[in-house]
Motif scaffolding. Sequence first.
Motif, PDB file in Angstrom:
ATOM      1  N   UNK A 127       0.847  -1.213   0.000  1.00 29.37           N
ATOM      2  CA  UNK A 127       0.000   0.000   0.000  1.00 29.37           C
ATOM      3  C   UNK A 127       0.875   1.254   0.000  1.00 29.37           C
ATOM      4  N   UNK A 128       1.977   1.185   0.775  1.00 27.80           N
ATOM      5  CA  UNK A 128       2.855   2.371   0.881  1.00 27.80           C
ATOM      6  C   UNK A 128       3.478   2.692  -0.485  1.00 27.80           C
ATOM      7  N   UNK A 129       3.903   1.617  -1.186  1.00 33.25           N
ATOM      8  CA  UNK A 129       4.504   1.832  -2.522  1.00 33.25           C
ATOM      9  C   UNK A 129       3.455   2.374  -3.487  1.00 33.25           C
ATOM     10  N   UNK A 130       2.277   1.763  -3.469  1.00 34.88           N
ATOM     11  CA  UNK A 130       1.206   2.196  -4.389  1.00 34.88           C
ATOM     12  C   UNK A 130       0.818   3.655  -4.163  1.00 34.88           C
ATOM     13  N   UNK A 131       0.945   4.099  -2.918  1.00 28.43           N
ATOM     14  CA  UNK A 131       0.546   5.495  -2.612  1.00 28.43           C
ATOM     15  C   UNK A 131       1.505   6.502  -3.263  1.00 28.43           C
ATOM     16  N   UNK A 132       2.687   6.011  -3.690  1.00 28.57           N
ATOM     17  CA  UNK A 132       3.663   6.917  -4.326  1.00 28.57           C
ATOM     18  C   UNK A 132       3.428   7.011  -5.840  1.00 28.57           C
ATOM     19  N   UNK A 133       2.539   6.153  -6.364  1.00 31.38           N
ATOM     20  CA  UNK A 133       2.364   6.072  -7.820  1.00 31.38           C
ATOM     21  C   UNK A 133       1.087   6.784  -8.256  1.00 31.38           C
ATOM     22  N   UNK A 134       1.202   7.525  -9.352  1.00 33.76           N
ATOM     23  CA  UNK A 134       0.054   8.259  -9.901  1.00 33.76           C
ATOM     24  C   UNK A 134      -0.055   7.948 -11.397  1.00 33.76           C
ATOM     25  N   UNK A 135      -1.268   7.782 -11.894  1.00 30.22           N
ATOM     26  CA  UNK A 135      -1.483   7.617 -13.338  1.00 30.22           C
ATOM     27  C   UNK A 135      -2.218   8.862 -13.818  1.00 30.22           C
ATOM     28  N   UNK A 136      -1.670   9.496 -14.848  1.00 32.24           N
ATOM     29  CA  UNK A 136      -2.180  10.813 -15.269  1.00 32.24           C
ATOM     30  C   UNK A 136      -2.219  10.838 -16.775  1.00 32.24           C
ATOM     31  N   UNK A 137      -3.272  11.513 -17.322  1.00 33.11           N
ATOM     32  CA  UNK A 137      -3.372  11.582 -18.789  1.00 33.11           C
ATOM     33  C   UNK A 137      -3.111  13.019 -19.240  1.00 33.11           C
ATOM     34  N   UNK A 138      -2.145  13.190 -20.149  1.00 33.15           N
ATOM     35  CA  UNK A 138      -1.855  14.531 -20.667  1.00 33.15           C
ATOM     36  C   UNK A 138      -0.432  14.619 -21.184  1.00 33.15           C
ATOM     37  N   UNK A 139      -0.020  15.855 -21.411  1.00 35.51           N
ATOM     38  CA  UNK A 139       1.289  16.158 -22.002  1.00 35.51           C
ATOM     39  C   UNK A 139       2.353  16.229 -20.899  1.00 35.51           C
ATOM     40  N   UNK A 140       3.301  15.322 -20.921  1.00 40.30           N
ATOM     41  CA  UNK A 140       4.320  15.224 -19.849  1.00 40.30           C
ATOM     42  C   UNK A 140       5.120  16.516 -19.719  1.00 40.30           C
ATOM     43  N   UNK A 141       5.211  17.310 -20.789  1.00 40.78           N
ATOM     44  CA  UNK A 141       6.051  18.520 -20.720  1.00 40.78           C
ATOM     45  C   UNK A 141       5.439  19.587 -19.813  1.00 40.78           C
ATOM     46  N   UNK A 142       4.165  19.396 -19.440  1.00 41.96           N
ATOM     47  CA  UNK A 142       3.509  20.408 -18.586  1.00 41.96           C
ATOM     48  C   UNK A 142       3.663  20.094 -17.097  1.00 41.96           C
ATOM     49  N   UNK A 143       4.214  18.916 -16.783  1.00 42.40           N
ATOM     50  CA  UNK A 143       4.238  18.476 -15.371  1.00 42.40           C
ATOM     51  C   UNK A 143       5.320  19.174 -14.561  1.00 42.40           C
ATOM     52  N   UNK A 144       4.919  19.667 -13.383  1.00 39.36           N
ATOM     53  CA  UNK A 144       5.877  20.293 -12.460  1.00 39.36           C
ATOM     54  C   UNK A 144       6.388  19.235 -11.484  1.00 39.36           C
ATOM     55  N   UNK A 145       7.318  18.417 -11.976  1.00 41.45           N
ATOM     56  CA  UNK A 145       7.959  17.405 -11.132  1.00 41.45           C
ATOM     57  C   UNK A 145       9.469  17.668 -11.168  1.00 41.45           C
ATOM     58  N   UNK A 146      10.221  16.983 -10.331  1.00 45.67           N
ATOM     59  CA  UNK A 146      11.677  17.221 -10.341  1.00 45.67           C
ATOM     60  C   UNK A 146      12.280  16.822 -11.684  1.00 45.67           C
ATOM     61  N   UNK A 147      11.801  15.661 -12.227  1.00 37.93           N
ATOM     62  CA  UNK A 147      12.355  15.211 -13.518  1.00 37.93           C
ATOM     63  C   UNK A 147      11.264  14.567 -14.363  1.00 37.93           C
ATOM     64  N   UNK A 206       9.551   9.973  -3.798  1.00 34.11           N
ATOM     65  CA  UNK A 206       8.267   9.987  -3.085  1.00 34.11           C
ATOM     66  C   UNK A 206       7.078   9.924  -4.053  1.00 34.11           C
ATOM     67  N   UNK A 207       7.327  10.299  -5.361  1.00 35.34           N
ATOM     68  CA  UNK A 207       6.206  10.301  -6.315  1.00 35.34           C
ATOM     69  C   UNK A 207       6.688   9.897  -7.703  1.00 35.34           C
ATOM     70  N   UNK A 208       5.990   8.929  -8.284  1.00 35.71           N
ATOM     71  CA  UNK A 208       6.234   8.528  -9.676  1.00 35.71           C
ATOM     72  C   UNK A 208       4.925   8.707 -10.432  1.00 35.71           C
ATOM     73  N   UNK A 209       4.958   9.522 -11.491  1.00 29.19           N
ATOM     74  CA  UNK A 209       3.764   9.756 -12.304  1.00 29.19           C
ATOM     75  C   UNK A 209       3.928   9.036 -13.641  1.00 29.19           C
ATOM     76  N   UNK A 210       2.961   8.196 -13.987  1.00 28.91           N
ATOM     77  CA  UNK A 210       2.947   7.619 -15.336  1.00 28.91           C
ATOM     78  C   UNK A 210       2.055   8.536 -16.173  1.00 28.91           C
ATOM     79  N   UNK A 211       2.693   9.284 -17.087  1.00 30.09           N
ATOM     80  CA  UNK A 211       1.986  10.308 -17.873  1.00 30.09           C
ATOM     81  C   UNK A 211       1.618   9.720 -19.230  1.00 30.09           C
ATOM     82  N   UNK A 212       0.325   9.396 -19.392  1.00 31.86           N
ATOM     83  CA  UNK A 212      -0.119   8.749 -20.631  1.00 31.86           C
ATOM     84  C   UNK A 212      -0.744   9.768 -21.569  1.00 31.86           C
ATOM     85  N   UNK A 213      -0.551   9.526 -22.857  1.00 27.26           N
ATOM     86  CA  UNK A 213      -0.958  10.530 -23.846  1.00 27.26           C
ATOM     87  C   UNK A 213      -2.254  10.149 -24.545  1.00 27.26           C
TER      88      UNK A 213
END
Length: 173
Positions: free
Chosen positions: A3-23, A152-159
């Motif tokens: 559960x702790x690992x899953x809480x760090x993962x996010x699935x998001x739909x859109x353009x990855x270039x707009x994301x304000x993440x570290x990398x 702490x956060x991994x986003x899977x950015x799907x297009x």
Amino acid sequence: MSKETLSKIEVWKGDITTLEVDAIVNAANKTLLGGGGVDGAIHRAAGPELLAECRTLGGCETGEAKITKGYNLPASYVIHTVGPVYSKTNPNVARLLANCYKNSLALASRHNLSSIAFPAISCGVYGYPIKEACKIAVDTTCNFLETDQTIKKVVFALFSEDAYKVYTTYICS
Ligand code: APR
């Protein structure tokens, strides 16, 4: 997946270039000199300084990862990785794709970054079937997060809606 690992993962739909993440992670080619798809989008959004820095890196092998600044992107860094070209007959493609995620996460952690976003590496021009690639991406990322304290956060950015559904279905299964 704990559960702790899953809480760090996010699935998001859109353009990855707009994301304000570290990398954000770029699905590049071995030259690291830009291309189409997400590679083209990232270079367009980052501006010409990104290509100038990429020219100093000497390319990148499939499955490996290299880091640059993000320049005009909201993300501070770009991690460039080269996915495998899908082939039904080449047993190495799954291992090489897993290495893209593992090496990108390890590089981010070594740079003390706490948030990172991935596109669906190899699922465009390189032809990797999205369901197989999604399983490799999520399983490899979860295994890494089980033993890493920095990210702490991994986003899977799907297009696309299809890709987004594949990821959300797999993660919730
Ligand atoms: N944001 C998020 N995802 C995106 C974006 C974007 N702006 N643009 C494209 N994608 C998605 C595609 O829909 C696909 O699911 O990224 C995934 C990867 O597709 P590609 O960009 O084609 O990358 P890949 O299949 O790994 O092929 C790499 O393509 O662009 C060239 O230089 C690159 O030669 C390399 C090859």
